[in-house]
Design a protein around this motif. Structure first.
Motif, PDB file in Angstrom:
ATOM      1  N   HIS A   1      39.381   6.743  40.204  1.00  0.00           N
ATOM      2  CA  HIS A   1      39.242   6.583  38.767  1.00  0.00           C
ATOM      3  C   HIS A   1      39.302   5.103  38.392  1.00  0.00           C
ATOM      4  CE1 HIS A   1      43.666   6.315  39.027  1.00  0.00           C
ATOM      5  NE2 HIS A   1      43.564   5.570  37.940  1.00  0.00           N
ATOM      6  N   GLU A   2      38.872   4.819  37.190  1.00  0.00           N
ATOM      7  CA  GLU A   2      38.923   3.449  36.692  1.00  0.00           C
ATOM      8  C   GLU A   2      40.326   3.152  36.166  1.00  0.00           C
ATOM      9  OE1 GLU A   2      36.744   0.554  33.364  1.00  0.00           O
ATOM     10  OE2 GLU A   2      36.333   2.716  33.418  1.00  0.00           O
ATOM     11  N   GLN A   3      40.923   2.105  36.669  1.00  0.00           N
ATOM     12  CA  GLN A   3      42.252   1.718  36.217  1.00  0.00           C
ATOM     13  C   GLN A   3      42.107   0.749  35.044  1.00  0.00           C
ATOM     14  OE1 GLN A   3      45.032   3.050  37.437  1.00  0.00           O
ATOM     15  NE2 GLN A   3      46.343   1.917  35.992  1.00  0.00           N
ATOM     16  N   VAL A   4      42.662   1.132  33.897  1.00  0.00           N
ATOM     17  CA  VAL A   4      42.462   0.313  32.689  1.00  0.00           C
ATOM     18  C   VAL A   4      43.772  -0.237  32.125  1.00  0.00           C
ATOM     19  CG1 VAL A   4      40.340   1.537  32.087  1.00  0.00           C
ATOM     20  CG2 VAL A   4      42.532   2.310  31.130  1.00  0.00           C
ATOM     21  N   ILE A   5      44.905   0.067  32.770  1.00  0.00           N
ATOM     22  CA  ILE A   5      46.163  -0.542  32.344  1.00  0.00           C
ATOM     23  C   ILE A   5      46.829  -1.204  33.544  1.00  0.00           C
ATOM     24  CG2 ILE A   5      46.509   1.149  30.489  1.00  0.00           C
ATOM     25  CD1 ILE A   5      48.700   2.426  32.193  1.00  0.00           C
ATOM     26  N   SER A   6      47.657  -2.162  33.253  1.00  0.00           N
ATOM     27  CA  SER A   6      48.334  -2.927  34.298  1.00  0.00           C
ATOM     28  C   SER A   6      49.369  -2.068  35.003  1.00  0.00           C
ATOM     29  CB  SER A   6      49.017  -4.147  33.677  1.00  0.00           C
ATOM     30  OG  SER A   6      49.825  -4.801  34.619  1.00  0.00           O
ATOM     31  N   ARG A   7      49.533  -2.316  36.311  1.00  0.00           N
ATOM     32  CA  ARG A   7      50.565  -1.618  37.088  1.00  0.00           C
ATOM     33  C   ARG A   7      51.593  -2.596  37.649  1.00  0.00           C
ATOM     34  NH1 ARG A   7      47.646   2.974  40.870  1.00  0.00           N
ATOM     35  NH2 ARG A   7      47.141   4.481  39.214  1.00  0.00           N
ATOM     36  N   GLU A   8      51.637  -3.786  37.092  1.00  0.00           N
ATOM     37  CA  GLU A   8      52.578  -4.772  37.618  1.00  0.00           C
ATOM     38  C   GLU A   8      54.019  -4.304  37.479  1.00  0.00           C
ATOM     39  OE1 GLU A   8      51.891  -8.546  35.879  1.00  0.00           O
ATOM     40  OE2 GLU A   8      49.832  -8.727  36.657  1.00  0.00           O
ATOM     41  N   LYS A   9      54.304  -3.593  36.389  1.00  0.00           N
ATOM     42  CA  LYS A   9      55.617  -2.989  36.201  1.00  0.00           C
ATOM     43  C   LYS A   9      55.456  -1.777  35.297  1.00  0.00           C
ATOM     44  CE  LYS A   9      56.846  -6.270  32.508  1.00  0.00           C
ATOM     45  NZ  LYS A   9      57.891  -7.216  32.031  1.00  0.00           N
ATOM     46  N   PRO A  10      56.466  -0.914  35.192  1.00  0.00           N
ATOM     47  CA  PRO A  10      56.326   0.284  34.368  1.00  0.00           C
ATOM     48  C   PRO A  10      55.903  -0.056  32.940  1.00  0.00           C
ATOM     49  CG  PRO A  10      58.299   0.449  35.692  1.00  0.00           C
ATOM     50  CD  PRO A  10      57.771  -0.942  35.891  1.00  0.00           C
ATOM     51  N   VAL A  11      54.952   0.691  32.445  1.00  0.00           N
ATOM     52  CA  VAL A  11      54.365   0.433  31.130  1.00  0.00           C
ATOM     53  C   VAL A  11      54.992   1.342  30.083  1.00  0.00           C
ATOM     54  CG1 VAL A  11      52.217   0.561  29.791  1.00  0.00           C
ATOM     55  CG2 VAL A  11      52.193  -0.366  32.117  1.00  0.00           C
ATOM     56  N   ASN A  12      55.346   0.768  28.928  1.00  0.00           N
ATOM     57  CA  ASN A  12      55.787   1.570  27.795  1.00  0.00           C
ATOM     58  C   ASN A  12      54.587   2.320  27.208  1.00  0.00           C
ATOM     59  OD1 ASN A  12      58.448   0.353  27.882  1.00  0.00           O
ATOM     60  ND2 ASN A  12      57.549  -1.436  26.878  1.00  0.00           N
TER      61      ASN A  12
END
Length: 611
Positions: free
Chosen positions: A256-267
């Motif tokens: 799938h297309e990743q559209v949010i950052s995964r550097e750290k847990p996202v709110n």
């Protein structure tokens, strides 16, 4: 004896004629819809509805017929009893008829037993009536009751005054036999299937079918069927064929297309906008001036242009969004806690992985039994009208949207991260009252509806503007979407336009923006899509598919009262589940699509029954 039988026949005929008169009132009240169909269908509705009218008139005759057993020695008591009985029945039925007039305008289907659930929270039920012409409707109740009761009283007084004493040996066999014979008209005749809604459905024009329905019969049948029936009424295929057909719509997700950052847990913040239809979003081809803030934000974020709500009520939309579960046409799973306990959910999945979960709503979360669902789904904190100051209770529903959104902003400054916060707005719900000067003038329901959305749009725009200044913005995804669409504004578009809803992703964690996703999808697909972005397994969400997956099957299903819609990229169909007719169709749908739509209905309702 002859006078007694003549009275019963005349009394039943009177009720039948009253039901036909109430049908005329229905046509007059909804004259715009009536003018959209051929005049011949008006007469056809009356003709086809006659069997259901006779059926309910026969129900009303049961008690008077059996009571006749005790008139062998004295008849004066019977006249008094029938006057009281007629007055009460006339009031109850007239109240149903008039209530149905306005509910049909708002909901698009005849009143049934589901409306009783909203009486469990009378404050909210009363608030929903705010946009209705309450005084004229009450006056109509009084007029129709006076006319109906007066007609029935004349028949009772004139006929019962002619009764004479009859031998008991004649009364005992005759009147129980007459009562038993009423079973024939009650069940609609001697055919195999007893009276049901499909017996009066005759057209591919939904309004003509709805007009044929006897509102009192429909209401009582719905109450008893919803209470006692545990069977799937939508069986079209044998064995596992329906499940196999539906399974082809949900292939195992691929890349799938990743559209949010995964550097750290996202709110994650989900704003569920009450009744937010694409028809009022200029960025989706709707009216251009109603939601200027959303239109502007659409050019900043990731706009999903082809999202359809699963159902037509908030209680159904809430489960579709948070649990990825499709709406049912005749039931609402949120009303049954033992069933919702088995559902997966976004808050549950994220809570188990360390997110702090909260839910905000300015009204009563008990409305439509939503609170029990929220408590089951692991929300750490639930904020509703009980948590706001009395001065903030500035609408019939509770706290207006800007008050709630300001509370959310203030709370998030102190919130443990990562957090998952759900906000449910309320100001764009009937009666569409807002605490600011009118921006879109007009006192009719449509303009009040548009003005309320303009207010909520401003409140959400201010919320996003403030959120951008917060330290948590850079690591947050905000999703804005509707709980369901709405018949308003009436732009004379096909039925699916009522379910077409906006969905917009914003926030500092979003790596693909601005942009658009044009894949045809359902509200139920949000859960699997978000969990894939967070790298959280979504296997439990069997009715949800990742919109951003490379092998996503583009389709959308929506349910309304005894009807369904089936959307494909090359067209759509709308089906009446009672009569089995395709009431709307557009595009070049393949020949297998009607069967696939029915299979989805069967499989999803079977899942509901088993839970």
């Amino acid at each position: 004896m002859r006078n007694r039988i003549a009275f019963l026949a005349l009394y039943g005929l009177c009720w039948t004629l009253l039901f036909q008169f109430f049908r005329i009132v229905f046509f007059l009240y909804h004259y715009q819809k009536a003018l959209e169909i051929a005049p011949s269908l008006w007469a056809s509705s009356a003709f086809h509805g006659l069997r259901m009218d006779i059926s309910f008139a026969s129900y009303l005759l049961l008690i008077p017929t059996l009571a006749m057993l005790f008139t062998t020695r004295s008849t004066s008591w019977y006249q008094r009893f029938m006057l009281i009985y007629s007055g009460i029945m006339a009031f109850v039925i007239v109240l149903l008829v008039v209530t149905d007039l306005e509910l049909f305008r708002a909901w698009g289907f005849r009143i049934d037993g589901t409306s009783l659930h909203y009486l469990e929270t009378p404050r909210e039920a009363f608030a929903s009536m705010g946009a209705a012409p309450v005084v004229p409707l009450l006056l109509l109740v009084a007029v129709l009751w006076a006319l109906s009761a007066r007609l029935l009283q004349i028949i009772v007084r004139r006929c019962t005054s002619r009764f004479t004493r009859i031998p008991l040996y004649l009364s005992i066999p005759v009147f129980p036999a007459l009562a038993a014979m009423l079973i024939i008209p009650i069940r609609g005749g001697l055919q195999l299937a007893p009276m049901n809604e499909s017996a009066v459905y005759f057209s591919d024009k939904s309004f003509a079918n709805y007009a044929a329905v006897n509102v009192a019969w429909n209401f009582m049948a719905s109450v008893f069927n919803n209470t006692y029936s545990q069977k799937n009424p939508f069986i079209y295929f044998e064995g596992q064929k329906d499940a196999d057909m539906v399974g082809s719509l949900y292939p195992a997700p691929e890349q799938h297309e990743q559209v949010i950052s995964r550097e750290k847990p996202v709110n994650l913040i989900i704003i569920i906008w009450e009744s937010f239809t694409a028809k009022v979003a200029g960025s989706l081809g709707g009216l251009p001036e109603v939601t200027p803030q959303f239109n502007r934000l659409s050019s900043e974020g990731l706009l999903f242009t082809q999202i359809y709500a699963s159902g037509n009520r908030s209680d159904k939309g809430m489960v579709s969004i948070l649990s990825g579960y499709p709406a049912q046409p005749t039931h609402s799973i949120i009303k049954i806690p033992k069933k919702t306990r088995s559902l997966p959910s976004l808050p549950g999945a994220l809570h188990d992985r360390g997110w702090y979960t909260s839910f905000y709503y300015g009204g009563e979360t008990e409305f439509a039994n939503m609170k029990s669902y929220f408590l089951q789904q692991h929300f750490d904190r639930i904020i509703d009208r009980n948590d706001f100051d009395e001065k903030d209770m500035n609408s019939k529903w509770g706290a207006h949207d800007h008050v709630v959104l300001n509370r959310v902003i203030n709370d998030l400054d102190r919130q443990k991260q990562p957090f998952f916060t759900t906000v449910f707005t309320l100001s764009s719900h009937e009666p569409f009252e807002v605490p600011v000067p009118t921006a879109i003038p007009g006192n009719d329901s449509e303009h009040l509806f548009l003005n309320a959305h303009h207010y909520t749009d401003e409140a959400i725009g201010d919320f996003i503007k403030t959120a951008k200044t917060k330290p948590w913005w850079d690591n947050t995804l905000i999703v804005i979407l509707a709980d369901h669409g709405h018949p308003l504004p009436d732009l004379h578009r096909p039925k699916p336009s009522e379910f077409h809803i906006p969905m917009l992703w914003l926030g500092g964690a979003l790596t693909r923006a601005p942009g658009q996703v044009t894949t045809l999808s359902s509200q139920t697909d949000l859960a699997a899509t978000l969990l894939a972005q967070f790298n959280v397994p979504a296997g439990e969400f069997r009715w949800s598919s990742d919109i951003l997956s490379k092998n996503k099957v583009p389709f959308a299903y929506f349910a309304f009262n005894n009807g369904l819609g089936w959307m494909r990229p090359d067209g759509f169909l709308v089906r009446d589940n009672i009569g089995g007719n395709i009431t709307e169709r557009q595009g070049a749908l393949g020949s297998q699509e009607p069967d696939l739509a029915r299979a989805y209905l069967q499989a999803s309702f079977s899942d509901y029954v088993k839970r």
